[in-house]
Design an enzyme around this catalytic site. Structure first.
Site, PDB file in Angstrom:
ATOM      1  N   GLY A  16       0.796  -1.237   0.000  1.00 31.88           N
ATOM      2  CA  GLY A  16       0.000   0.000   0.000  1.00 31.88           C
ATOM      3  C   GLY A  16       0.823   1.280   0.000  1.00 31.88           C
ATOM      4  O   GLY A  16       2.047   1.288   0.139  1.00 31.88           O
ATOM      5  N   ASP A  17       0.055   2.343  -0.129  1.00 26.21           N
ATOM      6  CA  ASP A  17       0.617   3.677  -0.224  1.00 26.21           C
ATOM      7  C   ASP A  17       1.352   4.094   1.061  1.00 26.21           C
ATOM      8  O   ASP A  17       2.470   4.606   1.026  1.00 26.21           O
ATOM      9  CB  ASP A  17      -0.581   4.611  -0.485  1.00 26.21           C
ATOM     10  N   LEU A  18       0.726   3.842   2.191  1.00 28.92           N
ATOM     11  CA  LEU A  18       1.348   4.235   3.462  1.00 28.92           C
ATOM     12  C   LEU A  18       2.683   3.533   3.658  1.00 28.92           C
ATOM     13  O   LEU A  18       3.687   4.138   4.039  1.00 28.92           O
ATOM     14  CB  LEU A  18       0.416   3.911   4.638  1.00 28.92           C
ATOM     15  N   VAL A  87      -6.627 -11.859   4.169  1.00 27.97           N
ATOM     16  CA  VAL A  87      -6.719 -11.702   5.633  1.00 27.97           C
ATOM     17  C   VAL A  87      -7.829 -12.529   6.273  1.00 27.97           C
ATOM     18  O   VAL A  87      -7.855 -12.702   7.490  1.00 27.97           O
ATOM     19  CB  VAL A  87      -6.902 -10.219   6.042  1.00 27.97           C
ATOM     20  N   LYS A 149      -4.798   4.836  12.016  1.00 29.34           N
ATOM     21  CA  LYS A 149      -6.141   5.390  12.011  1.00 29.34           C
ATOM     22  C   LYS A 149      -6.826   5.057  10.687  1.00 29.34           C
ATOM     23  O   LYS A 149      -6.121   4.751   9.741  1.00 29.34           O
ATOM     24  CB  LYS A 149      -6.107   6.899  12.227  1.00 29.34           C
ATOM     25  N   ASP A 178      -0.928   8.005  16.269  1.00 25.78           N
ATOM     26  CA  ASP A 178      -1.400   9.311  15.832  1.00 25.78           C
ATOM     27  C   ASP A 178      -0.129  10.034  15.435  1.00 25.78           C
ATOM     28  O   ASP A 178       0.672  10.399  16.309  1.00 25.78           O
ATOM     29  CB  ASP A 178      -2.108  10.050  16.971  1.00 25.78           C
ATOM     30  N   HIS A 179       0.088  10.217  14.145  1.00 27.97           N
ATOM     31  CA  HIS A 179       1.415  10.679  13.737  1.00 27.97           C
ATOM     32  C   HIS A 179       1.736  12.088  14.244  1.00 27.97           C
ATOM     33  O   HIS A 179       2.892  12.474  14.307  1.00 27.97           O
ATOM     34  CB  HIS A 179       1.616  10.550  12.218  1.00 27.97           C
ATOM     35  N   LYS A 183       5.540  14.206  15.986  1.00 33.37           N
ATOM     36  CA  LYS A 183       6.162  15.422  15.458  1.00 33.37           C
ATOM     37  C   LYS A 183       7.023  16.090  16.526  1.00 33.37           C
ATOM     38  O   LYS A 183       6.632  16.181  17.694  1.00 33.37           O
ATOM     39  CB  LYS A 183       5.076  16.403  14.975  1.00 33.37           C
ATOM     40  N   GLU A 217      -4.334  23.038   5.860  1.00 30.64           N
ATOM     41  CA  GLU A 217      -3.742  22.345   4.709  1.00 30.64           C
ATOM     42  C   GLU A 217      -4.075  23.106   3.441  1.00 30.64           C
ATOM     43  O   GLU A 217      -5.174  23.657   3.325  1.00 30.64           O
ATOM     44  CB  GLU A 217      -4.325  20.936   4.595  1.00 30.64           C
ATOM     45  N   HIS A 241      -5.909  14.098  15.787  1.00 27.71           N
ATOM     46  CA  HIS A 241      -4.785  15.028  15.901  1.00 27.71           C
ATOM     47  C   HIS A 241      -5.094  16.234  16.796  1.00 27.71           C
ATOM     48  O   HIS A 241      -4.323  16.557  17.698  1.00 27.71           O
ATOM     49  CB  HIS A 241      -4.354  15.527  14.521  1.00 27.71           C
ATOM     50  N   LYS A 341      -9.092  21.796   4.574  1.00 29.53           N
ATOM     51  CA  LYS A 341      -8.354  21.568   3.326  1.00 29.53           C
ATOM     52  C   LYS A 341      -8.513  22.802   2.439  1.00 29.53           C
ATOM     53  O   LYS A 341      -9.465  23.549   2.568  1.00 29.53           O
ATOM     54  CB  LYS A 341      -8.906  20.347   2.597  1.00 29.53           C
TER      55      LYS A 341
HETATM   56  C1  BG6 Z   1      -3.950  12.622   8.158  1.00 33.38           C
HETATM   57  C2  BG6 Z   1      -5.237  12.925   7.459  1.00 33.38           C
HETATM   58  O1  BG6 Z   1      -4.195  11.956   9.363  1.00 33.38           O
HETATM   59  O2  BG6 Z   1      -3.245  13.828   8.417  1.00 33.38           O
HETATM   60  C3  BG6 Z   1      -4.991  13.711   6.178  1.00 33.38           C
HETATM   61  O3  BG6 Z   1      -5.919  11.729   7.149  1.00 33.38           O
HETATM   62  C4  BG6 Z   1      -4.136  14.918   6.449  1.00 33.38           C
HETATM   63  O4  BG6 Z   1      -6.222  14.094   5.585  1.00 33.38           O
HETATM   64  C5  BG6 Z   1      -2.906  14.558   7.257  1.00 33.38           C
HETATM   65  O5  BG6 Z   1      -3.762  15.457   5.207  1.00 33.38           O
HETATM   66  C6  BG6 Z   1      -2.166  15.808   7.704  1.00 33.38           C
HETATM   67  O6  BG6 Z   1      -0.962  15.450   8.300  1.00 33.38           O
HETATM   68  P1  BG6 Z   1       0.288  16.428   8.272  1.00 33.38           P
HETATM   69  O7  BG6 Z   1       1.353  15.720   9.023  1.00 33.38           O
HETATM   70  O8  BG6 Z   1       0.632  16.661   6.838  1.00 33.38           O
HETATM   71  O9  BG6 Z   1      -0.178  17.706   8.926  1.00 33.38           O
END
Ligand code: BG6
Length: 497
Positions: A16-18, A87, A149, A178-179, A183, A217, A241, A341
């Protein structure tokens, strides 16, 4: 300290992409930095019938941005194995188990396993159940589940998923990503708050007027409409987030810097967030969609014109709101949040706005506060990273006028070059068994409950959503929300640049 960590990564969603955009580069960074050396292997699984050779080509492509030596990249890629996997098919887990055991021997992985769920969330529960029923978990090493997520789409579905996961994994084996928590500047919030007596002393309702969190964004929905149509900004950005950023800014000082204590304080905080009645939700939360906008003679498509978006879609691409916290530290202090967005620019910024002095002795009318700007602590999360304290000083020259100046601390490019990307940091933390920057189920449950109440009111309200122009900072309703309490959004790129 750099140690050679031993682990087998089993990535569900390996094609996948991720995986390609984030996970493989993150693992390669850990490899280059020496955290991963000889004793690691990766099994990528997905439905597609790929060979190991093809998988290696995919890995090499995902590392295209790295300047490293080709042989280093190739050696790294040689640790990757591919398994075509359905799966829902128990037999496939048996094959996976055998491959995992073989790699465990071959690379001396000490039976340590990281199961990484990087695929469609509808399979998370099924995978976890099969990992349990087909006895994939090892007896001697660690077994940790990293899960992406969205974790459910409301409290009920999140609870069902969590119940499924916890049949196989204990809470402390589950690493909900939760990325934002990976940060640099979000992690820095704890340093600012709990490493400075100066800030610690004023971090409360007595000194703080309001807190502003902006996750802006500039991109639109891109090719993710299929997902986004079912999510919207509230679920996509607010539930996770933004809530986590509120948690970091507002929680009490944890007893220690451990996962257990940090997660406990964030949970307590989330439970203190004031639940709103439906009427309060209507006045305290705003949603909108980006509309068709002429930019330099060309019409840019609005959200409803994007591919795979329903022409009458009611999905919000912008949300702003006022969050109130019912505890001794924060009661009465609004936390203004917004995300959207197609806004003016990509930037994440936090502003802590302090109360003004009670009296302005420099103005003819001592009660005239208009000439005094509030002191503001700005945390630049991205793309710039650093912080600034805006204070008043005297304007140079005759007379006596106040003027704002900044004590600023920006991280320079060289410092940032050493700063790991969020995924790299979080994967290493999971490898080290440190869950501090991951989300506990109780935090998630509380944040879903808050968001669900808003969703319910919005879903019942079929009035057309307001639109905002592409390149703006959202609809006027978001400005009015803040102005209604006499404040202003501090971050306004449409004014300053
Ligand atoms: C993701 C969302 O969790 O976070 C995206 O699904 C969003 O829609 C992204 O673009 C934003 O992350 P960052 O790190 O670019 O602020």
């Amino acid at each position: 300290m750099r140690t050679d960590l031993a682990a087998l990564f089993i990535i569900f969603g390996g094609s996948g992409d991720l995986a390609q955009r984030k996970l493989y580069p993150a693992l390669f960074n850990l490899y280059q930095k020496g955290y991963l050396k000889e004793h690691f292997a990766v099994i990528g699984t997905a439905r597609r019938p790929w060979s190991d050779e093809h998988y290696h080509e995919i890995i090499m492509t995902s590392l295209a941005g790295f300047e490293a030596d080709e042989t280093v990249k190739k050696t790294f890629a040689s640790h990757f194995y591919y398994q075509s996997h359905d799966v829902t098919d128990a037999q496939h887990y048996e094959t996976l188990k055998q491959l995992a055991a073989k790699l465990d021997d071959q690379y001396q992985l000490q039976q340590n396993r990281i199961y990484y769920m990087a695929m469609s969330p509808r399979f998370f529960g099924t995978i976890a159940s099969h990992l349990g029923s087909e006895a994939l978990l090892t007896a001697d090493g660690f077994n940790r589940l990293i899960i992406e997520k969205p974790f459910g789409r409301d409290y009920d579905s999140a609870k069902i998923l969590n119940d499924e996961l916890t049949q196989t994994f204990e809470e402390d084996q589950i690493y909900r990503i939760d990325h934002y928590l990976g940060k640099e500047m979000i992690q820095n919030i704890m340093a600012l708050r709990f490493g400075n007596g100066l800030l610690g002393a004023v971090w409360n309702k007595q000194f703080i007027d309001n807190v502003q969190i902006t996750l802006a964004e500039s991109v639109g929905v891109e090719d993710r409409a299929g997902y986004y149509e079912t999510s919207g900004a509230l679920r996509d950005m607010m539930q996770n987030h933004i809530m986590q950023v509120i948690g970091m800014l507002a929680m009490e000082m944890p007893v220690s810097f451990s996962a257990e204590d940090v997660q406990r304080e964030k949970t307590r905080l989330f439970k203190s967030i004031q639940p709103y009645t439906p009427a309060e939700i209507k006045t305290n939360f705003v949603r909108a969609q980006y509309g068709e906008t002429p930019v330099e003679g060309q019409t840019q498509p609005g959200y409803r014109q994007e591919t795979n978006v329903a022409p009458a879609s009611q999905t919000e691409t912008f949300v702003a709101g006022k969050v109130l916290i019912d505890n001794e530290r924060w009661c009465g202090v609004p936390f203004y949040v917004r995300t959207g967005k197609r806004l003016a620019r990509k930037e994440t910024q936090i502003n802590i706005v302090f109360k003004k002095t009670g009296v302005n002795i420099f103005a003819p009318d001592k009660n005239d506060q208009s000439a005094v700007a509030p002191d503001v602590l700005t945390i630049f999360v991205e793309p710039e990273q650093g912080f600034a304290l805006t204070l008043n000083g005297k304007k140079v020259g005759q007379g006596f006028e106040l003027v704002s100046g900044q004590l600023a601390y920006q991280y320079n490019q060289q410092m940032l070059a050493d700063s790991p990307e969020a995924y790299e940091r979080l994967i290493l933390e999971a490898l080290n068994g440190d869950g501090t920057n991951f989300t506990h189920w109780r935090e998630l449950a509380a944040s879903w409950q808050f968001v669900d109440a808003i969703r319910k009111v919005w879903d019942a309200d079929q009035t057309a959503l307001p639109t905002y122009p592409i390149g703006s900072m959202g609809p006027k309703e978001a400005t009015e929300l803040v102005q209604s309490t006499g404040a202003e959004w501090i971050f306004d790129p449409t004014q300053s640049k």
